[in-house]
Scaffold this motif. Structure first.
Motif, PDB file in Angstrom:
ATOM      1  N   MET A   4      53.229  48.379  21.604  1.00  0.00           N
ATOM      2  CA  MET A   4      53.670  48.745  22.930  1.00  0.00           C
ATOM      3  C   MET A   4      52.519  49.449  23.645  1.00  0.00           C
ATOM      4  SD  MET A   4      56.802  51.244  24.078  1.00  0.00           S
ATOM      5  CE  MET A   4      57.963  50.261  23.190  1.00  0.00           C
ATOM      6  N   PRO A   5      52.216  49.071  24.881  1.00  0.00           N
ATOM      7  CA  PRO A   5      51.137  49.748  25.612  1.00  0.00           C
ATOM      8  C   PRO A   5      51.461  51.218  25.853  1.00  0.00           C
ATOM      9  CG  PRO A   5      51.892  47.799  26.796  1.00  0.00           C
ATOM     10  CD  PRO A   5      52.817  48.012  25.656  1.00  0.00           C
ATOM     11  N   LEU A   6      50.436  52.031  25.929  1.00  0.00           N
ATOM     12  CA  LEU A   6      50.589  53.442  26.253  1.00  0.00           C
ATOM     13  C   LEU A   6      50.870  53.613  27.743  1.00  0.00           C
ATOM     14  CD1 LEU A   6      50.168  56.453  25.305  1.00  0.00           C
ATOM     15  CD2 LEU A   6      47.850  56.179  26.202  1.00  0.00           C
ATOM     16  N   ASP A   7      50.243  52.758  28.571  1.00  0.00           N
ATOM     17  CA  ASP A   7      50.363  52.885  30.022  1.00  0.00           C
ATOM     18  C   ASP A   7      50.155  51.508  30.651  1.00  0.00           C
ATOM     19  OD1 ASP A   7      50.478  54.714  32.419  1.00  0.00           O
ATOM     20  OD2 ASP A   7      48.536  53.799  32.781  1.00  0.00           O
ATOM     21  N   ILE A   8      50.871  51.240  31.735  1.00  0.00           N
ATOM     22  CA  ILE A   8      50.688  49.998  32.491  1.00  0.00           C
ATOM     23  C   ILE A   8      50.423  50.385  33.939  1.00  0.00           C
ATOM     24  CG2 ILE A   8      51.721  47.816  33.234  1.00  0.00           C
ATOM     25  CD1 ILE A   8      53.525  47.996  30.728  1.00  0.00           C
ATOM     26  N   ASP A   9      49.297  49.919  34.479  1.00  0.00           N
ATOM     27  CA  ASP A   9      48.894  50.228  35.848  1.00  0.00           C
ATOM     28  C   ASP A   9      48.865  48.939  36.650  1.00  0.00           C
ATOM     29  OD1 ASP A   9      47.681  51.795  38.025  1.00  0.00           O
ATOM     30  OD2 ASP A   9      45.882  50.636  37.559  1.00  0.00           O
ATOM     31  N   VAL A  10      49.562  48.905  37.775  1.00  0.00           N
ATOM     32  CA  VAL A  10      49.580  47.736  38.656  1.00  0.00           C
ATOM     33  C   VAL A  10      48.984  48.153  39.992  1.00  0.00           C
ATOM     34  CG1 VAL A  10      51.025  45.995  39.778  1.00  0.00           C
ATOM     35  CG2 VAL A  10      51.706  46.924  37.553  1.00  0.00           C
ATOM     36  N   HIS A  11      47.981  47.392  40.453  1.00  0.00           N
ATOM     37  CA  HIS A  11      47.369  47.715  41.742  1.00  0.00           C
ATOM     38  C   HIS A  11      46.997  46.438  42.493  1.00  0.00           C
ATOM     39  CE1 HIS A  11      44.223  47.793  38.607  1.00  0.00           C
ATOM     40  NE2 HIS A  11      43.472  47.200  39.511  1.00  0.00           N
ATOM     41  N   ASP A  12      46.902  46.570  43.816  1.00  0.00           N
ATOM     42  CA  ASP A  12      46.603  45.430  44.678  1.00  0.00           C
ATOM     43  C   ASP A  12      45.107  45.130  44.689  1.00  0.00           C
ATOM     44  OD1 ASP A  12      49.273  45.101  45.484  1.00  0.00           O
ATOM     45  OD2 ASP A  12      49.047  46.646  47.015  1.00  0.00           O
ATOM     46  N   ILE A  13      44.779  43.854  44.695  1.00  0.00           N
ATOM     47  CA  ILE A  13      43.405  43.373  44.813  1.00  0.00           C
ATOM     48  C   ILE A  13      43.317  42.585  46.114  1.00  0.00           C
ATOM     49  CG2 ILE A  13      41.605  41.900  43.801  1.00  0.00           C
ATOM     50  CD1 ILE A  13      42.182  44.325  42.073  1.00  0.00           C
ATOM     51  N   ALA A  14      42.345  42.905  46.935  1.00  0.00           N
ATOM     52  CA  ALA A  14      42.160  42.195  48.204  1.00  0.00           C
ATOM     53  C   ALA A  14      41.660  40.772  47.942  1.00  0.00           C
ATOM     54  CB  ALA A  14      41.153  42.954  49.070  1.00  0.00           C
ATOM     55  N   ALA A  15      41.894  39.905  48.909  1.00  0.00           N
ATOM     56  CA  ALA A  15      41.397  38.530  48.809  1.00  0.00           C
ATOM     57  C   ALA A  15      39.877  38.553  48.693  1.00  0.00           C
ATOM     58  CB  ALA A  15      41.820  37.740  50.035  1.00  0.00           C
ATOM     59  N   ASN A  16      39.345  37.589  47.938  1.00  0.00           N
ATOM     60  CA  ASN A  16      37.903  37.479  47.747  1.00  0.00           C
ATOM     61  C   ASN A  16      37.508  36.028  48.014  1.00  0.00           C
ATOM     62  OD1 ASN A  16      35.284  37.186  46.753  1.00  0.00           O
ATOM     63  ND2 ASN A  16      35.586  38.689  45.130  1.00  0.00           N
ATOM     64  N   ALA A  17      37.040  35.770  49.229  1.00  0.00           N
ATOM     65  CA  ALA A  17      36.687  34.400  49.620  1.00  0.00           C
ATOM     66  C   ALA A  17      35.556  33.839  48.766  1.00  0.00           C
ATOM     67  CB  ALA A  17      36.303  34.367  51.094  1.00  0.00           C
TER      68      ALA A  17
END
Length: 74
Positions: free
Chosen positions: A1-14
């Motif tokens: 089981m993971p200790l921590d899960i981090d979700v974050h937004d990534i901007a578009a990369n053309a």
């Protein structure tokens, strides 16, 4: 089981042809009793370092590590 899960937004990369998306980081805690070689996936990781529980960079991870039993040295 993971200790921590981090979700974050990534901007578009053309330049990479990637649309905006969410990135998920799973953080794990391992206790190693012997020395091990680490092989990095260079395109995904800029580096690594071993840290004590108290020296974890993220306050969130540090707080979660504080709840775990302390590793003992053999």
């Amino acid at each position: 089981m993971p200790l921590d899960i981090d979700v974050h937004d990534i901007a578009a990369n053309a330049a990479k042809g990637e649309p905006a998306h969410q990135h998920v980081d799973f953080r794990w805690a391992f206790v190693l009793r012997t020395q091990h070689t680490v092989t990095l996936q260079a395109e995904e990781v800029g580096g690594y370092e071993w840290r004590s529980f108290e020296d974890a960079a993220s306050p969130t991870v540090r707080a979660k590590l504080a709840l775990l039993p302390r590793p003992t040295r053999s």
